[in-house]
Write an enzyme that holds these catalytic residues in place. Structure first.
Site, PDB file in Angstrom:
ATOM      1  N   GLU A 310       0.830  -1.214   0.000  1.00 25.06           N
ATOM      2  CA  GLU A 310       0.000   0.000   0.000  1.00 25.06           C
ATOM      3  C   GLU A 310       0.860   1.259   0.000  1.00 25.06           C
ATOM      4  O   GLU A 310       0.607   2.202   0.738  1.00 25.06           O
ATOM      5  CB  GLU A 310      -0.938   0.002   1.213  1.00 25.06           C
ATOM      6  CG  GLU A 310      -1.911  -1.159   1.205  1.00 25.06           C
ATOM      7  CD  GLU A 310      -2.940  -1.106   2.341  1.00 25.06           C
ATOM      8  OE1 GLU A 310      -2.588  -0.648   3.434  1.00 25.06           O
ATOM      9  OE2 GLU A 310      -4.076  -1.513   2.088  1.00 25.06           O
ATOM     10  N   ASP A 384      -8.399  -9.421   4.106  1.00 26.59           N
ATOM     11  CA  ASP A 384      -8.095  -8.269   4.947  1.00 26.59           C
ATOM     12  C   ASP A 384      -9.097  -8.103   6.084  1.00 26.59           C
ATOM     13  O   ASP A 384      -9.982  -7.251   5.992  1.00 26.59           O
ATOM     14  CB  ASP A 384      -8.080  -6.991   4.094  1.00 26.59           C
ATOM     15  CG  ASP A 384      -7.588  -5.796   4.873  1.00 26.59           C
ATOM     16  OD1 ASP A 384      -7.115  -5.980   5.998  1.00 26.59           O
ATOM     17  OD2 ASP A 384      -7.693  -4.666   4.353  1.00 26.59           O
ATOM     18  N   GLU A 412     -12.747  -2.373  11.968  1.00 32.31           N
ATOM     19  CA  GLU A 412     -12.744  -1.678  10.677  1.00 32.31           C
ATOM     20  C   GLU A 412     -13.854  -2.187   9.761  1.00 32.31           C
ATOM     21  O   GLU A 412     -14.557  -1.399   9.147  1.00 32.31           O
ATOM     22  CB  GLU A 412     -11.375  -1.881  10.007  1.00 32.31           C
ATOM     23  CG  GLU A 412     -11.315  -1.305   8.602  1.00 32.31           C
ATOM     24  CD  GLU A 412      -9.964  -1.513   7.921  1.00 32.31           C
ATOM     25  OE1 GLU A 412      -9.053  -2.094   8.548  1.00 32.31           O
ATOM     26  OE2 GLU A 412      -9.829  -1.079   6.768  1.00 32.31           O
TER      27      GLU A 412
END
Ligand code: GCW
Length: 718
Positions: A310, A384, A412
């Site tokens: 990322e 993820d 998240e």
């Protein structure tokens, strides 16, 4: 006199907690209010009236403090400190090195089993006096033992014949904070960072000590202070002195400080023109940087590194591989006993055909190439931190490398700050999964605890959900996830149910009429969230960037950041074909697991669309079509949230008003958002399925356009 004290303490604690402190959740599970049932309190009182602590150290002082607050609070009476065992009802604490008495009652070989951090709690008779002893090989072991004893009393377990030997299953039990130096928290939903970098080191907030107490009470022994999307500045002396101030507070509680290392730091703060891990100047820079860190923090734990993922810099920028990068840091840390936790969550700028395969492809060939003090830190699943994923195929596949588990405690993808989702079942699902690496019985837990491949270096990390909200975690029930992570890190085989029960009793009430329904609600909550968000193996269909709410329509930008990449819905069906006829991700698993996942007939229903693209009319085992089943799952998720609301409302009289109303409001938000998820997803997928919503599912009131046009500019966590 005794009664006077009890009355005095009960009154004092009542006023203290209700009027001065309020039921704001600050105390977490370390609540030491007087036991209401006088006969139960009397039992404990008889067992403990005097405290003998042998030896002197800051940790022993902390134990004394905790026991005084805890026992005087719980038992509603004064506790007396004594220099020797004079009477029955003495709690005797010490290591055999500090205490001859302890050495005389604990056979030396017994403490061989407790290692550096374990402990023994035992009822013994010393010179005809009934005593309880806590013994360990280290002061930190004694501290853990003290917290265990308090927990027994808080949860009202009998200590009449207490005899406990306990030692941690995992050596490195760490929180990973994704906290930035400007105090924002990546994927944080509980306010800003606890670390007040601006005021440190001159102002050391009392919260740091309470943070350390909470962690020590569940056995967490390390904390990575900074975000894996790292800022090199934390490695400058200006910040090291601040990190050192935190380390000074945490040390007493057995917690080591770790930092994230930005791979390009030699360039960014070191003035070098390269960060190539094989360049002698770079090596020298890290050597002297690490030497400097140990001057500030003599027991510094080491580095956590996110590299070449990322957009983060890493060794691949210089044509080197992950092992070369990790080993360079590891060699510099080794003389001081430090470790490197090198993350396997990698993906580069080239979008792969299947992102779920990337970590395995990059890391598996590096097995055996890492220095002895390197962990490869692997997320629980290959995508993820989704509400549900299979276990990561790297578990079991790198036998020569210690793998550290990375769980995400912060929610998240699981409702963020507003949904009640108890995560222990998610953690357990992964730990209990069988990799078949060495045949049946090769569970992920055995990879993590080192037993499968004989590793001494064992570790587990949880991405923290802690912020500066008064109650630490935002949602009162999110505290349970911090708690569960710590308890599991100590003992991977604890059940979700037992952990929930402990937590409820300590945090709310020992009343069985409260404990049972709340436990049930917690245990179902993860499945509930899966159902209203991503049933049947759907994954990564959250809104763009902030991941708040549904976004199955997201189709712009980097392909593997879109939802359409993951669900692949079209007129023919839905799901990501990762079978041998598709991306072949299944082949990264050992044959038994591969075979299971490879066929839609044997693939667990809960992972079906993660491994298969199936027609809308595919016949499920229930006899329903895939489309109908999907809709019904979405609806059942909403239904379950409504049941949670009913349960909670029925408990009104058993909870303080402050926390009752807080949870009630959050459940109302959760219900609204569950409907949002269900309706947005059903309407979106219906464009492709072109089938009616089956009976039993509420018809969406709003349109797809309405949902697609919702914008959340300031969603937290980014
Ligand atoms: O889940 C993703 C998050 C990023 C995070 C990344 C990672 C810290 O959306 O915010 O970055 O994972 O784990 O590195």
């Amino acid at each position: 006199m005794k009664h006077f004290y009890r009355l005095f303490y009960i009154t004092f604690f009542f006023f203290y907690s209700v009027f001065l402190q309020g039921e704001d959740g600050y105390r977490l599970w370390l609540r030491y209010d007087p036991i209401k049932d006088a006969s139960i309190a009397r039992e404990y009182s008889k067992a403990i009236s005097y405290l003998v602590i042998e030896g002197q150290s800051p940790t022993l002082q902390a134990i004394k403090e905790e026991l005084f607050t805890g026992l005087e609070g719980l038992l509603g009476k004064k506790l007396f400190i004594s220099s020797e065992v004079r009477k029955s009802g003495t709690l005797l604490i010490g290591t055999p090195h500090q205490s001859k008495l302890i050495a005389s009652v604990i056979p030396p070989n017994e403490l061989n089993h407790t290692g550096d951090e374990g402990y023994i709690i035992r009822r013994v008779i010393i010179s005809r006096k009934r005593c309880i002893i806590i013994s360990a090989n280290s002061d930190i072991g004694l501290l853990y033992g003290a917290f265990h004893l308090l927990r027994l009393i808080q949860t009202q377990q009998s200590i009449a014949n207490v005899n406990i030997i306990s030692a941690p299953e995992i050596r490195y039990r760490l929180l990973n904070h994704w906290d930035n130096l400007n105090r924002t928290v990546e994927r944080g939903y509980a306010g800003f960072s606890l670390w007040n970098w601006h005021l440190l080191p001159d102002y050391v907030s009392p919260r740091y000590k309470d943070y350390a107490r909470a962690n020590a009470s569940i056995g967490i022994n390390g904390t990575v202070l900074t975000n894996v999307n790292a800022n090199a500045l934390v490695l400058t002396d200006q910040y090291l002195i601040k990190a050192a101030a935190l380390a000074d507070v945490f040390r007493t509680y057995g917690i080591k400080v770790y930092l994230t290392a930005r791979f390009s730091a030699p360039v960014e703060i070191g003035g070098l023109s390269t960060a190539d891990p094989l360049n002698p100047q770079v090596i020298e820079w890290w050597n002297s940087k690490i030497k400097e860190i140990y001057k500030y923090i003599p027991d510094f734990g080491g580095f956590l590194v996110k590299a070449n993922s990322e957009g983060q810099p890493g060794p691949q920028n210089y044509g080197r591989n992950h092992a070369e990068g990790a080993n360079m840091l590891a060699r510099a840390l080794a003389p001081y006993g430090g470790i490197v936790m090198w993350r396997a969550f990698v993906y580069d700028n080239n979008v792969p055909e299947d992102r779920a395969k990337q970590a395995y492809k990059e890391f598996k060939p590096l097995d055996g190439k890492f220095e002895k003090n390197v962990f490869v830190q692997v997320k629980n699943g290959p995508v993820d931190f989704q509400p549900r994923e299979p276990f990561h195929p790297l578990f079991g596949a790198m036998p020569a490398t210690p793998l550290m588990m990375e769980f995400q405690i912060t929610q998240e993808y699981l409702g963020q700050g507003t949904h009640l989702v108890y995560l222990a079942p998610l953690f357990k699902e992964c730990l209990d999964a069988d990799t078949y690496a060495k045949g049946k019985g090769s569970e992920v837990a055995k990879v993590i605890n080192g037993s499968l491949d004989n590793h001494d270096l064992t570790g587990i990390a949880g991405v923290s959900n802690i912020g500066d909200d008064r109650n630490w975690c935002g949602h009162p029930f999110a505290q349970a996830n911090w708690y569960a992570f710590g308890r599991l890190a100590w003992n991977l085989s604890m059940s979700s149910e037992d952990i929930a029960e402990e937590w409820i009793r300590m945090t709310f009430s020992n009343n069985q009429q409260f404990v049972e329904p709340v436990k049930k609600m917690m245990l179902q909550s993860r499945e509930t969230a899966v159902n209203y968000m991503t049933p049947l193996g759907l994954h990564h269909i959250m809104a763009m960037h902030h991941h708040y709410g549904p976004g199955p329509w997201v189709n712009q930008g980097r392909a593997d950041w879109t939802s359409v990449y993951y669900h692949r819905a079209d007129s023919a069906g839905i799901g990501f074909n990762r079978s041998t006829r598709g991306s072949d991700a299944v082949s990264q698993y050992f044959p038994e697991v591969k075979q299971l996942f490879d066929s839609p007939e044997t693939c667990p229903k809960s992972l079906l669309l993660l491994f298969h693209h199936l027609p809308w009319d595919y016949l499920m085992k229930s006899g329903r079509t895939l489309w109908d089943e999907l809709c019904l799952k979405y609806h059942s998720g909403v239904d379950s949230v409504r049941n949670m609301q009913k349960t909670w409302n029925s408990l009104k009289n058993m909870v303080d008003e402050e926390r009752f109303l807080h949870v009630k409001s959050l459940l109302a938000i959760q219900e609204k958002e569950a409907v949002w998820w269900r309706d947005a997803c059903i309407l979106y997928f219906q464009q492709f399925s072109r089938r009616p919503v089956p009976p039993g599912v509420e018809k969406p009131v709003k349109t797809l356009e309405y949902y697609m046009n919702l914008r959340h500019y300031y969603a937290p966590g980014i």
